[in-house]
Enzyme design. Structure first.
Site, PDB file in Angstrom:
ATOM      1  N   SER A  92       0.870  -1.191   0.000  1.00 42.75           N
ATOM      2  CA  SER A  92       0.000   0.000   0.000  1.00 42.75           C
ATOM      3  C   SER A  92       0.895   1.226   0.000  1.00 42.75           C
ATOM      4  O   SER A  92       2.063   1.145   0.410  1.00 42.75           O
ATOM      5  CB  SER A  92      -0.851  -0.012   1.281  1.00 42.75           C
ATOM      6  N   TYR A 144      -1.850  -0.555  10.574  1.00 43.28           N
ATOM      7  CA  TYR A 144      -1.964  -0.917   9.159  1.00 43.28           C
ATOM      8  C   TYR A 144      -0.729  -0.451   8.384  1.00 43.28           C
ATOM      9  O   TYR A 144      -0.117  -1.221   7.646  1.00 43.28           O
ATOM     10  CB  TYR A 144      -3.234  -0.305   8.554  1.00 43.28           C
TER      11      TYR A 144
HETATM   12  N1  LIG Z   1      -8.701  -0.780  -0.942  1.00 42.00           N
HETATM   13  C1  LIG Z   1      -7.695   0.014  -0.660  1.00 42.00           C
HETATM   14  O1  LIG Z   1      -7.843   1.241  -0.494  1.00 42.00           O
HETATM   15  C2  LIG Z   1      -6.291  -0.542  -0.580  1.00 42.00           C
HETATM   16  C3  LIG Z   1      -5.221   0.343  -0.753  1.00 42.00           C
HETATM   17  C4  LIG Z   1      -3.934  -0.152  -0.689  1.00 42.00           C
HETATM   18  C5  LIG Z   1      -3.709  -1.490  -0.439  1.00 42.00           C
HETATM   19  N2  LIG Z   1      -4.776  -2.330  -0.250  1.00 42.00           N
HETATM   20  C6  LIG Z   1      -4.499  -3.738   0.024  1.00 42.00           C
HETATM   21  O2  LIG Z   1      -5.058  -4.506  -1.001  1.00 42.00           O
HETATM   22  C7  LIG Z   1      -5.311  -5.832  -0.523  1.00 42.00           C
HETATM   23  C8  LIG Z   1      -6.711  -6.235  -0.971  1.00 42.00           C
HETATM   24  O3  LIG Z   1      -7.643  -5.377  -0.359  1.00 42.00           O
HETATM   25  P1  LIG Z   1      -8.989  -4.944  -1.066  1.00 42.00           P
HETATM   26  O4  LIG Z   1      -8.982  -3.490  -1.171  1.00 42.00           O
HETATM   27  O5  LIG Z   1      -9.203  -5.745  -2.278  1.00 42.00           O
HETATM   28  O6  LIG Z   1     -10.026  -5.325   0.086  1.00 42.00           O
HETATM   29  P2  LIG Z   1     -11.228  -6.370   0.123  1.00 42.00           P
HETATM   30  O7  LIG Z   1     -12.109  -6.163  -1.032  1.00 42.00           O
HETATM   31  O8  LIG Z   1     -11.796  -6.237   1.490  1.00 42.00           O
HETATM   32  O9  LIG Z   1     -10.491  -7.788  -0.026  1.00 42.00           O
HETATM   33  C9  LIG Z   1      -9.824  -8.406   1.041  1.00 42.00           C
HETATM   34  C10 LIG Z   1      -9.604  -9.860   0.692  1.00 42.00           C
HETATM   35  O10 LIG Z   1      -8.884 -10.481   1.772  1.00 42.00           O
HETATM   36  C11 LIG Z   1      -9.532 -11.722   2.063  1.00 42.00           C
HETATM   37  N3  LIG Z   1      -9.359 -12.092   3.478  1.00 42.00           N
HETATM   38  C12 LIG Z   1      -9.679 -11.338   4.570  1.00 42.00           C
HETATM   39  N4  LIG Z   1      -9.455 -12.040   5.685  1.00 42.00           N
HETATM   40  C13 LIG Z   1      -9.012 -13.273   5.297  1.00 42.00           C
HETATM   41  C14 LIG Z   1      -8.634 -14.459   5.997  1.00 42.00           C
HETATM   42  N5  LIG Z   1      -8.662 -14.520   7.339  1.00 42.00           N
HETATM   43  N6  LIG Z   1      -8.230 -15.540   5.281  1.00 42.00           N
HETATM   44  C15 LIG Z   1      -8.206 -15.486   3.917  1.00 42.00           C
HETATM   45  N7  LIG Z   1      -8.546 -14.397   3.210  1.00 42.00           N
HETATM   46  C16 LIG Z   1      -8.951 -13.306   3.888  1.00 42.00           C
HETATM   47  C17 LIG Z   1     -11.002 -11.469   1.768  1.00 42.00           C
HETATM   48  O11 LIG Z   1     -11.654 -12.705   1.484  1.00 42.00           O
HETATM   49  P3  LIG Z   1     -12.685 -13.454   2.469  1.00 42.00           P
HETATM   50  O12 LIG Z   1     -13.336 -12.410   3.327  1.00 42.00           O
HETATM   51  O13 LIG Z   1     -13.616 -14.141   1.536  1.00 42.00           O
HETATM   52  O14 LIG Z   1     -11.826 -14.400   3.238  1.00 42.00           O
HETATM   53  C18 LIG Z   1     -10.909 -10.619   0.512  1.00 42.00           C
HETATM   54  O15 LIG Z   1     -10.835 -11.443  -0.620  1.00 42.00           O
HETATM   55  C19 LIG Z   1      -5.118  -5.780   0.992  1.00 42.00           C
HETATM   56  O16 LIG Z   1      -3.866  -6.319   1.315  1.00 42.00           O
HETATM   57  C20 LIG Z   1      -5.127  -4.284   1.288  1.00 42.00           C
HETATM   58  O17 LIG Z   1      -4.370  -3.982   2.419  1.00 42.00           O
HETATM   59  C21 LIG Z   1      -6.060  -1.889  -0.334  1.00 42.00           C
END
Ligand SMILES: NC(=O)c1ccc[n+]([C@@H]2O[C@H](COP(=O)([O-])OP(=O)(O)OC[C@H]3O[C@@H](n4cnc5c(N)ncnc54)[C@H](OP(=O)(O)O)[C@@H]3O)[C@@H](O)[C@H]2O)c1
Length: 251
Positions: free
Chosen positions: A135, A148
């Site tokens: 991130s 985070y």
């Molecule tokens: N959105 C943003 O603004 C942003 C910005 C920078 C970086 N990121 C990073 O991008 C990555 C993806 O985030 P996103 O934005 O796509 O969020 P998201 O839509 O909430 O996706 C999160 C994913 O993580 C999985 N997950 C959560 N807990 C888990 C567990 N205990 N075991 C296995 N899988 C698990 C969820 O699947 P299940 O719930 O089905 O298990 C889901 O597929 C993360 O690492 C986040 O830190 C996000």
């Protein structure tokens, strides 16, 4: 059999990686999608043209890793791409946020990513890609989002070192550092608290397109949007105390 293995594939950035890899990466035979919500993975399976293998696993539990290890041992695939996208991020000060919430962030963002990487390494070979979703929060400390940001600083540091460690094996490691992305990450209302973050929200499609392109170009860092590149540059040249004041004022 050539596979791509993607954690966090049930929503947001991970799901988008699955869709774009299925469309564009012709040498991949099967995509292994890892997450807890099976129904979401089933829907993804219907949407993607390629064969999808569902690995329904909770990466906070030992059983999740046992399942993943067993699948790899039994199938012995050539893992051409690993995408570590599973992650969580919660706002709050260190004093106010429940310990359990902080612990879950550290476990999923740091331990799970490291463990999945370690499990996959023996199955990677020349030309394989590791894509670690960090991130822009990795670039410096963030008061009010401290745990985070610290977990993502770990991901970036770990992945940069890994890139050097596996260079001799011809494996490319790319750390993806987006700013706010429009996914379920921000919870039910789907929006970050900060107005600045709301305004700089990116689409997962664009972040993933750039990440895959950067990985193909063997880049070690993928930062989407000029504004986030500016944030990265600012952290390199400005005193940390100034940056912390700016963070507190605007985020
Ligand atoms: N959105 C943003 O603004 C942003 C910005 C920078 C970086 N990121 C990073 O991008 C990555 C993806 O985030 P996103 O934005 O796509 O969020 P998201 O839509 O909430 O996706 C999160 C994913 O993580 C999985 N997950 C959560 N807990 C888990 C567990 N205990 N075991 C296995 N899988 C698990 C969820 O699947 P299940 O719930 O089905 O298990 C889901 O597929 C993360 O690492 C986040 O830190 C996000």
């Amino acid at each position: 059999m050539n596979i791509a293995l993607i954690t966090g594939a049930s929503s947001g950035i991970g799901r988008e990686f699955a869709k774009q890899i299925a469309k564009k990466w012709r040498h991949i035979d099967e995509i292994w999608v890892v997450a807890r919500r099976r129904e979401r993975l089933e829907t993804l399976k219907k949407q993607c043209g390629l064969t999808i293998k569902i690995v329904c696993a909770d990466l906070l539990l030992e059983e999740g890793y046992l399942l993943l290890k067993r699948e790899l041992k039994e199938n012995r695939p050539a893992v051409r791409i690993v995408v570590n996208a599973a992650g969580v991020g919660k706002d709050g000060t260190i004093a106010d946020m429940d310990w359990e919430v902080q612990e879950e962030m550290i476990q999923l963002n740091c331990l799970a990513l490291s463990r999945v990487t370690k499990i996959c390494l023996p199955y990677l070979s020349v030309g394989s890609r590791v894509i670690q979703v960090a991130s822009a929060a990795a670039f410096g400390p963030q008061p009010g989002f401290a745990v985070y940001a610290a977990t993502k600083a770990y991901v970036l540091s770990y992945s940069r070192a890994l890139a050097e460690e596996v260079r001799g094996r011809g494996i490319i490691v790319t750390s993806v550092c987006p700013g706010p992305v429009d996914t379920e990450f921000f919870g039910k209302d789907g929006k970050p608290v900060s107005k600045l973050k709301q305004k700089s929200m990116a689409k997962p499609e664009d972040v993933v397109r750039k990440a895959l392109l950067d990985s193909a170009k063997k880049k070690r860092l993928s930062v989407y949007k000029p504004s986030m590149k500016a944030v990265h540059a600012a952290w390199k040249v400005m005193p940390t105390t100034w940056m912390l004041l700016l963070m507190k004022k605007f985020l």
